[in-house]
Design a protein around this motif. Structure first.
Motif, PDB file in Angstrom:
ATOM      1  N   PRO A 132       0.806  -1.218   0.000  1.00 26.85           N
ATOM      2  CA  PRO A 132       0.000   0.000   0.000  1.00 26.85           C
ATOM      3  C   PRO A 132       0.842   1.272   0.000  1.00 26.85           C
ATOM      4  O   PRO A 132       1.913   1.315   0.629  1.00 26.85           O
ATOM      5  N   ASP A 133       0.351   2.270  -0.722  1.00 23.28           N
ATOM      6  CA  ASP A 133       0.911   3.631  -0.704  1.00 23.28           C
ATOM      7  C   ASP A 133       2.294   3.780  -1.326  1.00 23.28           C
ATOM      8  O   ASP A 133       2.918   4.828  -1.169  1.00 23.28           O
ATOM      9  N   ILE A 134       2.780   2.765  -1.985  1.00 26.03           N
ATOM     10  CA  ILE A 134       4.072   2.932  -2.671  1.00 26.03           C
ATOM     11  C   ILE A 134       3.828   2.802  -4.175  1.00 26.03           C
ATOM     12  O   ILE A 134       3.165   1.868  -4.627  1.00 26.03           O
ATOM     13  N   ARG A 135       4.302   3.782  -4.905  1.00 25.91           N
ATOM     14  CA  ARG A 135       4.198   3.735  -6.364  1.00 25.91           C
ATOM     15  C   ARG A 135       5.574   4.037  -6.932  1.00 25.91           C
ATOM     16  O   ARG A 135       6.256   4.943  -6.473  1.00 25.91           O
ATOM     17  N   GLU A 136       5.965   3.252  -7.926  1.00 31.59           N
ATOM     18  CA  GLU A 136       7.292   3.417  -8.517  1.00 31.59           C
ATOM     19  C   GLU A 136       7.213   3.174 -10.020  1.00 31.59           C
ATOM     20  O   GLU A 136       6.369   2.412 -10.489  1.00 31.59           O
ATOM     21  N   MET A 137       8.129   3.789 -10.745  1.00 29.80           N
ATOM     22  CA  MET A 137       8.222   3.569 -12.183  1.00 29.80           C
ATOM     23  C   MET A 137       8.826   2.189 -12.438  1.00 29.80           C
ATOM     24  O   MET A 137       9.837   1.824 -11.833  1.00 29.80           O
ATOM     25  N   VAL A 138       8.166   1.448 -13.306  1.00 27.06           N
ATOM     26  CA  VAL A 138       8.635   0.101 -13.639  1.00 27.06           C
ATOM     27  C   VAL A 138       8.698  -0.031 -15.163  1.00 27.06           C
ATOM     28  O   VAL A 138       7.759   0.349 -15.854  1.00 27.06           O
ATOM     29  N   ALA A 139       9.801  -0.555 -15.659  1.00 32.02           N
ATOM     30  CA  ALA A 139       9.934  -0.811 -17.100  1.00 32.02           C
ATOM     31  C   ALA A 139       9.339  -2.176 -17.417  1.00 32.02           C
ATOM     32  O   ALA A 139       9.598  -3.155 -16.706  1.00 32.02           O
ATOM     33  N   ARG A 140       8.509  -2.214 -18.441  1.00 29.45           N
ATOM     34  CA  ARG A 140       7.923  -3.488 -18.880  1.00 29.45           C
ATOM     35  C   ARG A 140       7.887  -3.504 -20.403  1.00 29.45           C
ATOM     36  O   ARG A 140       7.852  -2.461 -21.046  1.00 29.45           O
ATOM     37  N   THR A 141       7.803  -4.699 -20.929  1.00 33.23           N
ATOM     38  CA  THR A 141       7.662  -4.878 -22.360  1.00 33.23           C
ATOM     39  C   THR A 141       6.310  -4.310 -22.817  1.00 33.23           C
ATOM     40  O   THR A 141       5.341  -4.317 -22.070  1.00 33.23           O
ATOM     41  N   VAL A 142       6.277  -3.777 -24.039  1.00 31.74           N
ATOM     42  CA  VAL A 142       5.106  -3.017 -24.492  1.00 31.74           C
ATOM     43  C   VAL A 142       3.954  -3.909 -24.949  1.00 31.74           C
ATOM     44  O   VAL A 142       2.791  -3.617 -24.696  1.00 31.74           O
ATOM     45  N   SER A 143       4.276  -5.025 -25.631  1.00 31.86           N
ATOM     46  CA  SER A 143       3.162  -5.886 -26.046  1.00 31.86           C
ATOM     47  C   SER A 143       3.524  -7.361 -25.887  1.00 31.86           C
ATOM     48  O   SER A 143       4.688  -7.754 -25.969  1.00 31.86           O
ATOM     49  N   ILE A 144       2.489  -8.115 -25.609  1.00 37.53           N
ATOM     50  CA  ILE A 144       2.673  -9.534 -25.280  1.00 37.53           C
ATOM     51  C   ILE A 144       1.583 -10.387 -25.933  1.00 37.53           C
ATOM     52  O   ILE A 144       0.535  -9.869 -26.332  1.00 37.53           O
ATOM     53  N   ARG A 145       1.882 -11.669 -26.030  1.00 33.39           N
ATOM     54  CA  ARG A 145       0.820 -12.625 -26.334  1.00 33.39           C
ATOM     55  C   ARG A 145       0.769 -13.602 -25.156  1.00 33.39           C
ATOM     56  O   ARG A 145       1.805 -14.084 -24.703  1.00 33.39           O
ATOM     57  N   VAL A 146      -0.425 -13.869 -24.682  1.00 36.79           N
ATOM     58  CA  VAL A 146      -0.611 -14.719 -23.494  1.00 36.79           C
ATOM     59  C   VAL A 146      -1.557 -15.864 -23.815  1.00 36.79           C
ATOM     60  O   VAL A 146      -2.594 -15.654 -24.451  1.00 36.79           O
TER      61      VAL A 146
END
Ligand code: ZN
Length: 189
Positions: free
Chosen positions: A106-120
């Protein structure tokens, strides 16, 4: 039924989940409870370990992001949805950064790098196999929840500098010094 959300420091959040083999009334109840818990906490995703369970399942409901998703031209299936035994079949090479939070932190927000598109590939709640493409915020939510099924939290994916800054708050959280406007289950080792 609204379930308490396990907080950072709870061992269950670090355990890998177990593949779901069969449909049971218990599984269906878990999915219903997880959706209710997610909605009750104003969350857009929730994974089984966050409610103290080890089934390989998470739920998402990105409908609160409707405007952002529409602006990005992202079409999503009917929400909420449950993803059982999900596998990421493809990740695009490009990544982007965006601020993330987590009901277990709770109450923690941070910038996270992730891949832009995926297939699941996953099983829906009727245990029917589905395959979807997801991008932008929708992909991000799925990847965040997918990480939970493997014991990974978004704070594992931030820079070591940011991790150092958060260390004390996370330690206090793990010790039970935490509050939220939804029920929490605090770590018991
Ligand atoms: Zn989370």
């Amino acid at each position: 039924m609204i379930l308490p959300v396990y907080v950072y420091g709870a061992p269950i959040l670090r355990r890998k989940t177990d593949v779901v083999e069969t449909d049971t009334a218990e599984l269906q109840k878990l999915i219903d409870d997880m959706i209710q818990t997610m909605h009750g906490a104003d969350g857009i995703g929730l994974a089984a370990p966050q409610v103290g369970r080890s089934e390989m399942v998470f739920v998402v409901d990105v409908s609160p992001l409707e405007d952002e998703l529409a602006a990005e031209g992202i079409i999503v299936p009917d929400q909420p949805m449950a993803l059982i035994n999900p596998e990421i079949l493809y990740e695009s090479p490009e990544t982007d950064e965006f601020e993330e939070g987590c009901l277990s932190i709770p109450d923690i927000r941070e910038m996270v790098a992730r891949t832009v598109s995926i297939r699941v590939r996953y099983l829906d709640r009727n245990l029917e196999q589905k395959e979807i493409e997801a991008s932008g915020l929708f992909a991000r939510v799925i990847l965040h929840e997918y990480d939970h099924l493997h014991g990974i939290l978004f704070t594992d994916r931030i820079s070591s500098f940011r991790k150092r800054l958060l260390r004390r708050r996370l330690r206090e959280m793990a010790a039970g010094n935490v509050d939220a406007d939804y029920p929490l289950a605090v770590a018991t080792a």
